[in-house]
Design a protein around this motif. Structure first.
Motif, mmCIF file in Angstrom:
data_model
loop_
_atom_site.group_PDB
_atom_site.id
_atom_site.type_symbol
_atom_site.label_atom_id
_atom_site.label_comp_id
_atom_site.label_asym_id
_atom_site.label_seq_id
_atom_site.Cartn_x
_atom_site.Cartn_y
_atom_site.Cartn_z
ATOM 1 N N MET A 115 1.052 -1.167 -0.265
ATOM 2 C CA MET A 115 0.135 0.073 -0.132
ATOM 3 C C MET A 115 0.652 1.193 -0.113
ATOM 4 N N LEU A 116 0.566 2.418 -0.993
ATOM 5 C CA LEU A 116 0.584 3.341 -1.211
ATOM 6 C C LEU A 116 0.123 3.979 0.116
ATOM 7 N N ASN A 158 -3.706 12.681 6.413
ATOM 8 C CA ASN A 158 -4.131 11.501 5.657
ATOM 9 C C ASN A 158 -2.565 10.257 5.329
ATOM 10 N N ALA A 159 -1.575 11.370 5.633
ATOM 11 C CA ALA A 159 -0.001 10.764 5.237
ATOM 12 C C ALA A 159 -0.009 9.094 5.960
ATOM 13 N N GLY A 216 3.113 3.297 6.716
ATOM 14 C CA GLY A 216 3.896 4.012 6.113
ATOM 15 C C GLY A 216 3.445 5.664 6.569
ATOM 16 N N LYS A 217 4.475 6.250 6.336
ATOM 17 C CA LYS A 217 4.206 7.240 7.150
ATOM 18 C C LYS A 217 4.883 8.501 5.245
ATOM 19 N N TYR A 228 5.634 13.798 0.685
ATOM 20 C CA TYR A 228 5.866 12.517 -0.290
ATOM 21 C C TYR A 228 4.677 11.271 0.587
ATOM 22 N N HIS A 229 4.802 10.409 -0.733
ATOM 23 C CA HIS A 229 3.895 9.212 -0.294
ATOM 24 C C HIS A 229 4.705 7.632 0.148
ATOM 25 N N ALA A 230 4.504 7.233 1.164
ATOM 26 C CA ALA A 230 5.399 6.136 2.120
ATOM 27 C C ALA A 230 4.500 5.241 1.615
#
Length: 239
Positions: free
Chosen positions: A159-160, A167-168, A186-187, A192-194
């Motif tokens: 999942m990204l 909401n990251a 993920g954070k 940026y995405h995680a």
């Protein structure tokens, strides 16, 4: 095949008889002698009788040889039958195994391509785009995989995160019948995405369920575009 071999055995014996010229000659000489006048015995008749005695001896020897040949053929036939039976059993076993394997193929792969802006805690993740669904175990309306047959399975999810300020951050669970098996995390920072991913192996019964749900935090978002996926496959059937 065994029946065919048994039917061939009389033919083999007939061939042995056909290629035994000594027996045939003995039979013909005996028939010829029986037609002669038994009272007309001279030197030539005695010679004929002596010859007949020699042929009878040859005939007796040929019978013994024939019996030995028949015994040898029977032994060879028994060995051949045993080999053919073993081959037939092996072929049957391979056919059954191949049928079981083909009949119970189970695998799926689904992706979320639209993204999810916000999720609630314990909300199941929906992977709406189904790319593979052998066995029809995965339901893309509810995000749940239901095992169509018992066996050892492998599942994986990646999942990204979203990249917004609120909401990251996410933590998601891979659950089997509601029980936690693995967690993804993920954070995203500074826009940026995680990416988070995990894999499990589970021994399932028919009807058991597997899904991915949000563990934390309320309001978390998922980025789509095939970065967020859920897949699984049957590794070994319970037969």
């Amino acid at each position: 095949m065994l029946v065919v071999i048994r039917k061939m055995f009389p033919t083999i014996i007939l061939l042995v008889l056909t290629v035994s010229p000594t027996l045939v000659r003995a039979s013909l000489v005996n028939n010829e002698l029986s037609t002669e006048d038994s009272l007309d015995i001279d030197a030539s008749s005695l010679d004929t009788l002596d010859s007949n005695n020699d042929i009878s001896k040859d005939s007796e020897m040929s019978r013994e040889e024939l019996l030995d040949t028949v015994t040898s053929l029977k032994a060879s036939l028994n060995k051949l039958e045993a080999k053919v039976e073993a081959i037939e059993v092996l072929q049957t076993s391979n056919t059954l195994n191949h049928s079981v394997s083909r009949g119970r193929s189970v695998a799926f792969h689904a992706a979320n391509i639209h993204g999810i802006a916000q999720l609630g805690v314990n909300q199941k993740i929906i992977f709406e785009t189904v790319l593979l669904n052998l066995g029809n175990g995965y339901n893309n309306h509810h995000g749940i995989f239901t095992a169509p047959s018992a066996g050892l399975y492998m599942f994986s999810s990646s999942m990204l995160s979203a990249n917004g300020a609120s909401n990251a951050l996410f933590a998601a669970d891979i659950i089997v019948n509601g029980q936690l098996y693995a967690r993804l995390y993920g954070k995203g920072l500074h826009g940026y995405h995680a990416q988070g991913s995990n894999t499990i192996i589970a021994n399932l019964r028919r009807g058991d369920t597997v899904a991915v749900r949000l563990a934390c935090c309320a309001g978390s978002g998922m980025y789509g575009g095939y970065y967020t996926t859920f897949s699984g496959a049957l590794l070994n059937s319970c037969v």
